[in-house]
Design a protein around this motif. Structure first.
Motif, mmCIF file in Angstrom:
data_model
loop_
_atom_site.group_PDB
_atom_site.id
_atom_site.type_symbol
_atom_site.label_atom_id
_atom_site.label_comp_id
_atom_site.label_asym_id
_atom_site.label_seq_id
_atom_site.Cartn_x
_atom_site.Cartn_y
_atom_site.Cartn_z
ATOM 1 N N THR A 263 -12.194 3.593 -6.467
ATOM 2 C CA THR A 263 -11.916 4.248 -7.746
ATOM 3 C C THR A 263 -10.640 5.087 -7.667
ATOM 4 N N SER A 264 -10.501 5.843 -6.589
ATOM 5 C CA SER A 264 -9.311 6.678 -6.414
ATOM 6 C C SER A 264 -8.051 5.823 -6.319
ATOM 7 N N TRP A 265 -8.142 4.708 -5.569
ATOM 8 C CA TRP A 265 -6.957 3.879 -5.408
ATOM 9 C C TRP A 265 -6.551 3.217 -6.724
ATOM 10 N N VAL A 266 -7.514 2.745 -7.509
ATOM 11 C CA VAL A 266 -7.185 2.137 -8.801
ATOM 12 C C VAL A 266 -6.614 3.192 -9.744
ATOM 13 N N ALA A 267 -7.132 4.409 -9.694
ATOM 14 C CA ALA A 267 -6.554 5.486 -10.514
ATOM 15 C C ALA A 267 -5.086 5.681 -10.156
ATOM 16 N N TRP A 268 -4.756 5.658 -8.854
ATOM 17 C CA TRP A 268 -3.369 5.773 -8.422
ATOM 18 C C TRP A 268 -2.533 4.623 -8.953
ATOM 19 N N ARG A 269 -3.027 3.392 -8.799
ATOM 20 C CA ARG A 269 -2.246 2.239 -9.231
ATOM 21 C C ARG A 269 -2.039 2.273 -10.742
ATOM 22 N N MET A 270 -3.058 2.656 -11.506
ATOM 23 C CA MET A 270 -2.919 2.737 -12.953
ATOM 24 C C MET A 270 -1.907 3.817 -13.339
ATOM 25 N N GLU A 271 -1.927 4.948 -12.628
ATOM 26 C CA GLU A 271 -0.964 5.998 -12.946
ATOM 27 C C GLU A 271 0.447 5.565 -12.580
ATOM 28 N N GLN A 272 0.583 4.842 -11.467
ATOM 29 C CA GLN A 272 1.888 4.375 -11.035
ATOM 30 C C GLN A 272 2.469 3.376 -12.023
ATOM 31 N N VAL A 273 1.644 2.472 -12.500
ATOM 32 C CA VAL A 273 2.108 1.402 -13.383
ATOM 33 C C VAL A 273 2.237 1.875 -14.827
ATOM 34 N N ASN A 274 1.268 2.668 -15.297
ATOM 35 C CA ASN A 274 1.231 3.052 -16.702
ATOM 36 C C ASN A 274 1.876 4.405 -16.988
ATOM 37 N N GLY A 275 2.145 5.175 -15.948
ATOM 38 C CA GLY A 275 2.755 6.478 -16.155
ATOM 39 C C GLY A 275 1.773 7.624 -16.110
ATOM 40 N N TYR A 276 0.463 7.341 -16.218
ATOM 41 C CA TYR A 276 -0.569 8.365 -16.168
ATOM 42 C C TYR A 276 -1.916 7.681 -16.058
ATOM 43 N N PHE A 277 -2.929 8.440 -15.649
ATOM 44 C CA PHE A 277 -4.300 7.955 -15.682
ATOM 45 C C PHE A 277 -5.193 9.128 -16.024
ATOM 46 N N HIS A 278 -5.964 9.002 -17.082
ATOM 47 C CA HIS A 278 -6.842 10.082 -17.509
ATOM 48 C C HIS A 278 -8.128 10.081 -16.685
ATOM 49 N N ASN A 279 -8.505 11.232 -16.184
ATOM 50 C CA ASN A 279 -9.842 11.401 -15.615
ATOM 51 C C ASN A 279 -10.176 12.883 -15.604
ATOM 52 N N ASN A 280 -11.449 13.156 -15.836
ATOM 53 C CA ASN A 280 -11.917 14.535 -15.896
ATOM 54 C C ASN A 280 -11.100 15.330 -16.905
ATOM 55 N N GLY A 281 -10.601 14.628 -17.902
ATOM 56 C CA GLY A 281 -9.820 15.243 -18.971
ATOM 57 C C GLY A 281 -10.320 14.735 -20.301
ATOM 58 N N TRP A 282 -9.410 14.477 -21.207
ATOM 59 C CA TRP A 282 -9.809 14.095 -22.550
ATOM 60 C C TRP A 282 -8.907 13.012 -23.090
ATOM 61 N N ARG A 283 -9.495 12.132 -23.885
ATOM 62 C CA ARG A 283 -8.710 11.154 -24.624
ATOM 63 C C ARG A 283 -9.288 11.101 -26.032
ATOM 64 N N ASP B 271 0.837 -1.190 0.000
ATOM 65 C CA ASP B 271 0.000 0.000 0.000
ATOM 66 C C ASP B 271 0.874 1.242 0.000
ATOM 67 N N ASP B 272 1.108 1.798 -1.188
ATOM 68 C CA ASP B 272 1.888 3.022 -1.304
ATOM 69 C C ASP B 272 1.022 4.186 -1.788
ATOM 70 N N TYR B 273 -0.268 4.064 -1.561
ATOM 71 C CA TYR B 273 -1.255 5.070 -1.964
ATOM 72 C C TYR B 273 -0.946 6.413 -1.300
ATOM 73 N N PRO B 274 -0.801 7.484 -2.078
ATOM 74 C CA PRO B 274 -0.374 8.758 -1.490
ATOM 75 C C PRO B 274 -1.424 9.413 -0.603
ATOM 76 N N TYR B 275 -2.688 8.968 -0.665
ATOM 77 C CA TYR B 275 -3.750 9.575 0.135
ATOM 78 C C TYR B 275 -4.141 8.719 1.349
ATOM 79 N N ARG B 276 -3.369 7.669 1.634
ATOM 80 C CA ARG B 276 -3.717 6.828 2.768
ATOM 81 C C ARG B 276 -3.699 7.658 4.061
ATOM 82 N N GLY B 277 -4.685 7.420 4.892
ATOM 83 C CA GLY B 277 -4.813 8.191 6.115
ATOM 84 C C GLY B 277 -5.491 9.533 5.928
ATOM 85 N N ASN B 278 -5.894 9.841 4.703
ATOM 86 C CA ASN B 278 -6.564 11.115 4.422
ATOM 87 C C ASN B 278 -7.797 10.856 3.553
#
Length: 245
Positions: free
Chosen positions: A134-154, A112-119
């Protein structure tokens, strides 16, 4: 207990390439341009580069459209220092991407290296509530893939993922593959009430696959607003979302 997770999963509203990277030059009307943590203006600023400064592009992706000196572009460039810059402010000699789509980083997270743990219940940098699946998976996807798109555009399409039970439909809308084939690095997704999920559904990161049993890392399942790992029969998972082929 799973019954405690009725509010779970609520959403609020690259490895170096094998070939040589591309050297390009920042080209603005004279002012510096911001570098960002991810490919979009919703990501935090990591620094800036001056007009005329040379940068090294290692990979690209399509995200939020930005207008620069030569018009509007949806291309964002990931630089060798790990930051992102809108291609609209970079002279590369072409209006298209000069490097391939950013791919997996090769990171194999185990803890668990989630940057928002405890908050919990803060608004994270992907505009989701922290501590939710959802937030945690977004973190893991960004950590592994280099980025995660949300509230943006693809590719010019609004990229908001929504609540967990909506992720499969929105993944298809955004051009990602959704099927029933598990693989390490993909997202396991549960519809409303499926496999013990709440009315918000659930998402988790697939860390291992053993036949018809999938090991997932997740938030807000066995531990309320916290991290957990479990083995899940594939039959209990609704969909598998692949951010990379």
């Amino acid at each position: 207990m799973r019954v405690l997770l009725l509010a779970a999963c609520l959403a609020l509203v690259g490895a170096p390439m094998a070939h040589a990277a591309t050297t390009a030059k920042i080209d603005t009307s004279g002012s510096a341009v911001n570098l960002r943590f991810g490919p979009g203006t919703q990501y935090g600023i990591t620094g800036s580069v001056s007009n005329g400064q040379t940068v090294t592009i290692v990979c690209t992706t399509r995200s939020e459209p930005v207008t620069g000196k030569y018009g509007t572009s949806t291309i964002w460039d990931k630089l060798s220092n790990g930051s992102w810059v809108a291609d609209a402010f970079v002279f590369t000699g072409t209006s298209g991407p000069v490097e391939p789509e950013c791919g997996p980083t090769g990171i194999r997270p185990t803890a668990d290296d989630y940057p928002y743990r405890g908050n919990p219940n803060a608004v994270d940098r992907w505009f989701m509530y922290s501590g939710q699946c959802t937030s945690w998976v977004a973190w893991r996807m960004e950590q592994v893939n280099g980025y995660f798109h949300n509230n943006g555009w693809r590719n010019g399409i609004s990229g908001h993922w929504g609540d967990a039970h909506e992720w499969n439909d929105n993944a298809v809308r955004l051009g990602y593959r959704v099927d029933r084939t598990p693989r390490v690095g993909a997202i396991a997704q549960w519809e409303r009430g499926a496999g013990g999920a709440s009315g918000w559904g659930h998402v988790a990161y697939i860390s291992a696959v053993n036949g018809n049993t999938v090991t997932v890392q997740e938030y807000n399942w066995t531990t309320e607003l916290g991290f957990g790992t479990r083995n899940v029969p594939l039959s209990e998972i609704s969909n598998i979302i692949h951010l990379h082929s």
